[in-house]
Design a protein around this motif. Structure first.
Motif, PDB file in Angstrom:
ATOM      1  N   GLY A   1       9.821  18.562   6.629  1.00  0.00           N
ATOM      2  CA  GLY A   1       8.496  19.083   6.960  1.00  0.00           C
ATOM      3  C   GLY A   1       7.382  18.347   6.255  1.00  0.00           C
ATOM      4  O   GLY A   1       6.204  18.588   6.529  1.00  0.00           O
ATOM      5  N   THR A   2       7.736  17.437   5.333  1.00  0.00           N
ATOM      6  CA  THR A   2       6.723  16.608   4.684  1.00  0.00           C
ATOM      7  C   THR A   2       6.641  15.256   5.382  1.00  0.00           C
ATOM      8  O   THR A   2       7.595  14.804   6.023  1.00  0.00           O
ATOM      9  N   PHE A   3       5.485  14.611   5.225  1.00  0.00           N
ATOM     10  CA  PHE A   3       5.265  13.301   5.829  1.00  0.00           C
ATOM     11  C   PHE A   3       4.595  12.394   4.802  1.00  0.00           C
ATOM     12  O   PHE A   3       3.686  12.825   4.094  1.00  0.00           O
ATOM     13  N   ALA A   4       5.057  11.161   4.720  1.00  0.00           N
ATOM     14  CA  ALA A   4       4.347  10.179   3.910  1.00  0.00           C
ATOM     15  C   ALA A   4       2.944  10.027   4.482  1.00  0.00           C
ATOM     16  O   ALA A   4       2.767   9.915   5.701  1.00  0.00           O
ATOM     17  N   SER A   5       1.942  10.029   3.612  1.00  0.00           N
ATOM     18  CA  SER A   5       0.566  10.025   4.097  1.00  0.00           C
ATOM     19  C   SER A   5      -0.334   9.270   3.123  1.00  0.00           C
ATOM     20  O   SER A   5       0.134   8.716   2.125  1.00  0.00           O
ATOM     21  N   HIS A   6      -1.626   9.221   3.450  1.00  0.00           N
ATOM     22  CA  HIS A   6      -2.627   8.618   2.591  1.00  0.00           C
ATOM     23  C   HIS A   6      -2.225   7.188   2.212  1.00  0.00           C
ATOM     24  O   HIS A   6      -1.836   6.416   3.080  1.00  0.00           O
ATOM     25  N   THR A   7      -2.305   6.829   0.927  1.00  0.00           N
ATOM     26  CA  THR A   7      -2.008   5.447   0.527  1.00  0.00           C
ATOM     27  C   THR A   7      -0.548   5.093   0.740  1.00  0.00           C
ATOM     28  O   THR A   7      -0.212   3.923   0.979  1.00  0.00           O
ATOM     29  N   THR A   8       0.342   6.076   0.679  1.00  0.00           N
ATOM     30  CA  THR A   8       1.771   5.806   0.889  1.00  0.00           C
ATOM     31  C   THR A   8       2.028   5.393   2.332  1.00  0.00           C
ATOM     32  O   THR A   8       2.745   4.426   2.602  1.00  0.00           O
ATOM     33  N   ALA A   9       1.449   6.123   3.280  1.00  0.00           N
ATOM     34  CA  ALA A   9       1.606   5.760   4.684  1.00  0.00           C
ATOM     35  C   ALA A   9       0.968   4.402   4.960  1.00  0.00           C
ATOM     36  O   ALA A   9       1.504   3.593   5.728  1.00  0.00           O
ATOM     37  N   ALA A  10      -0.182   4.137   4.333  1.00  0.00           N
ATOM     38  CA  ALA A  10      -0.845   2.848   4.534  1.00  0.00           C
ATOM     39  C   ALA A  10       0.022   1.705   4.021  1.00  0.00           C
ATOM     40  O   ALA A  10       0.149   0.659   4.671  1.00  0.00           O
TER      41      ALA A  10
ATOM     42  N   GLU B   1       1.608   5.037  -6.283  1.00  0.00           N
ATOM     43  CA  GLU B   1       1.687   6.498  -6.217  1.00  0.00           C
ATOM     44  C   GLU B   1       2.363   6.918  -4.907  1.00  0.00           C
ATOM     45  O   GLU B   1       2.287   6.212  -3.908  1.00  0.00           O
ATOM     46  N   ILE B   2       3.043   8.043  -4.945  1.00  0.00           N
ATOM     47  CA  ILE B   2       3.648   8.595  -3.735  1.00  0.00           C
ATOM     48  C   ILE B   2       2.807   9.786  -3.291  1.00  0.00           C
ATOM     49  O   ILE B   2       2.602  10.740  -4.053  1.00  0.00           O
ATOM     50  N   GLU B   3       2.309   9.736  -2.056  1.00  0.00           N
ATOM     51  CA  GLU B   3       1.504  10.815  -1.494  1.00  0.00           C
ATOM     52  C   GLU B   3       2.180  11.335  -0.225  1.00  0.00           C
ATOM     53  O   GLU B   3       2.493  10.558   0.678  1.00  0.00           O
ATOM     54  N   LEU B   4       2.377  12.642  -0.190  1.00  0.00           N
ATOM     55  CA  LEU B   4       2.952  13.300   0.976  1.00  0.00           C
ATOM     56  C   LEU B   4       1.997  14.387   1.453  1.00  0.00           C
ATOM     57  O   LEU B   4       1.184  14.894   0.684  1.00  0.00           O
ATOM     58  N   SER B   5       2.125  14.748   2.721  1.00  0.00           N
ATOM     59  CA  SER B   5       1.356  15.860   3.277  1.00  0.00           C
ATOM     60  C   SER B   5       2.294  16.924   3.797  1.00  0.00           C
ATOM     61  O   SER B   5       3.366  16.626   4.340  1.00  0.00           O
ATOM     62  N   VAL B   6       1.881  18.173   3.615  1.00  0.00           N
ATOM     63  CA  VAL B   6       2.651  19.310   4.105  1.00  0.00           C
ATOM     64  C   VAL B   6       1.668  20.312   4.700  1.00  0.00           C
ATOM     65  O   VAL B   6       0.520  20.429   4.250  1.00  0.00           O
TER      66      VAL B   6
END
Length: 325
Positions: free
Chosen positions: A86-95, A108-113
């Motif tokens: 249910g989490t997704f890599a996002s922000h700088t991590t997705a970039a 850094e590791i950034e996820l979105s939930v």
């Protein structure tokens, strides 16, 4: 029957085979739940961990035979996402996963939930978001991520506006549709939402400029060229000696103050031959009274900050040359 291996005796070898197959398509990462679904028991996993064949990562997931004994950034990201469905890599991590220009430096590791879920993951920044629609997500390899448009909408919450601009320019160079980007930002925008507002602002500024620079360094050049503090700037300036022999060719130059500007930094060099060549050129230029400045354009610098730095260097050179140095 003595001397005949039982199923339990054989299981540790089988367990290694099972988790190896699981990890093969997931950057050498798997989760306990994935292993359990394939019949691997906790005590068998524990034996693999004790033997250091498998390493449990604090952010989630397990990595098989980690290189040099430590999981890579990609493996830590993969473990964190897979271990927390249910989490997704996002922000700088997705970039960074998407190969966005300039984002390879973000560790850094950034996820979105999706709200109202609350998650605390060691070493991970978890963003609780109001919307995380399927149309805004996309897998990059084994990692579920926000897609390019959604990532651009989120970046303004994590990085400076110049880095949002850099990511937008990269997306447009790679064929992203401006209408899609704007529609995504407008759909997701809420009062006080900084990221979407910044993306719309950058899209508006792009519409006024009317073109996408070929690279971020070209953007840095354009800002330097337009800065009145720097004076006349020439591209691809050729420095020649009294016998008209080519001494150096600079990406940029301010001839007024004998300042050459190069589009890289020594710390980014990988070949000793290139570094030696640059040093030879710099020494030859110095003999003619020239100084050389380096722009580390892959670093986290905005065009305005680079222009300010070059302007200060120009001021120093004016003072030096004015005093006969």
């Amino acid at each position: 029957m003595s001397g005949v291996p039982t199923k339990m005796d054989a299981m540790p070898v089988n367990a290694l085979c099972v988790v190896s197959e699981l990890a093969a398509s997931q950057h050498n990462v798997f989760t306990r739940s994935q292993a359990a679904a394939e019949g691997v028991r906790r005590d068998h996993l524990r034996r693999l961990i004790i033997a250091r064949t498998v390493i449990a990562m604090p952010s989630g997931g397990l990595v098989l035979l980690a290189q040099d004994g430590q999981p890579s950034w990609l493996q830590r990201v993969t473990g964190a996402v897979l271990d927390h469905p249910g989490t997704f890599a996002s922000h700088t991590t997705a970039a960074r996963l998407d190969g966005t220009d300039g984002y390879d430096v973000f560790d850094e590791i950034e996820l979105s939930v999706l709200r109202p879920r609350v998650l605390r993951i060691p070493g991970v920044t978890v963003h609780r978001v109001h919307a995380l629609d399927r149309c805004d997500t996309f897998p990059i390899g084994a990692v579920p991520c926000t897609n390019r448009a959604r990532t651009l909408c989120d970046l303004g919450n994590s990085v400076e506006p110049a880095m949002v601009r850099r990511a937008l320019q990269d997306a447009l160079r790679r064929g992203a549709n401006e209408r899609w980007l704007r529609a995504t930002a407008e759909r997701l925008h809420r009062p006080g939402q900084r990221g979407t507002a910044e993306l719309v602002r950058q899209l508006d500024a792009h519409a006024e400029r009317g073109r996408v620079p070929d690279s971020w360094f070209e953007q840095l050049l354009d800002d330097c060229l337009d800065d009145p503090r720097i004076g006349l700037v020439e591209r691809q300036h050729e420095l020649r000696d009294d016998d008209n022999r080519l001494v150096a060719r600079f990406d940029l130059a301010v001839p007024e103050v004998k300042l050459g500007i190069e589009a890289h930094s020594r710390k980014h060099h990988f070949l000793e031959e290139e570094e030696a060549s640059d040093e030879h050129r710099d020494h030859a230029a110095a003999e003619l009274g020239w100084d050389v400045a380096y722009l580390g354009y892959s670093a986290l610098e905005s065009p305005s900050s680079v222009a300010r730095r070059i302007a200060r260097r120009v001021e120093v050179r004016r003072a030096q040359l004015g005093s006969g140095a």
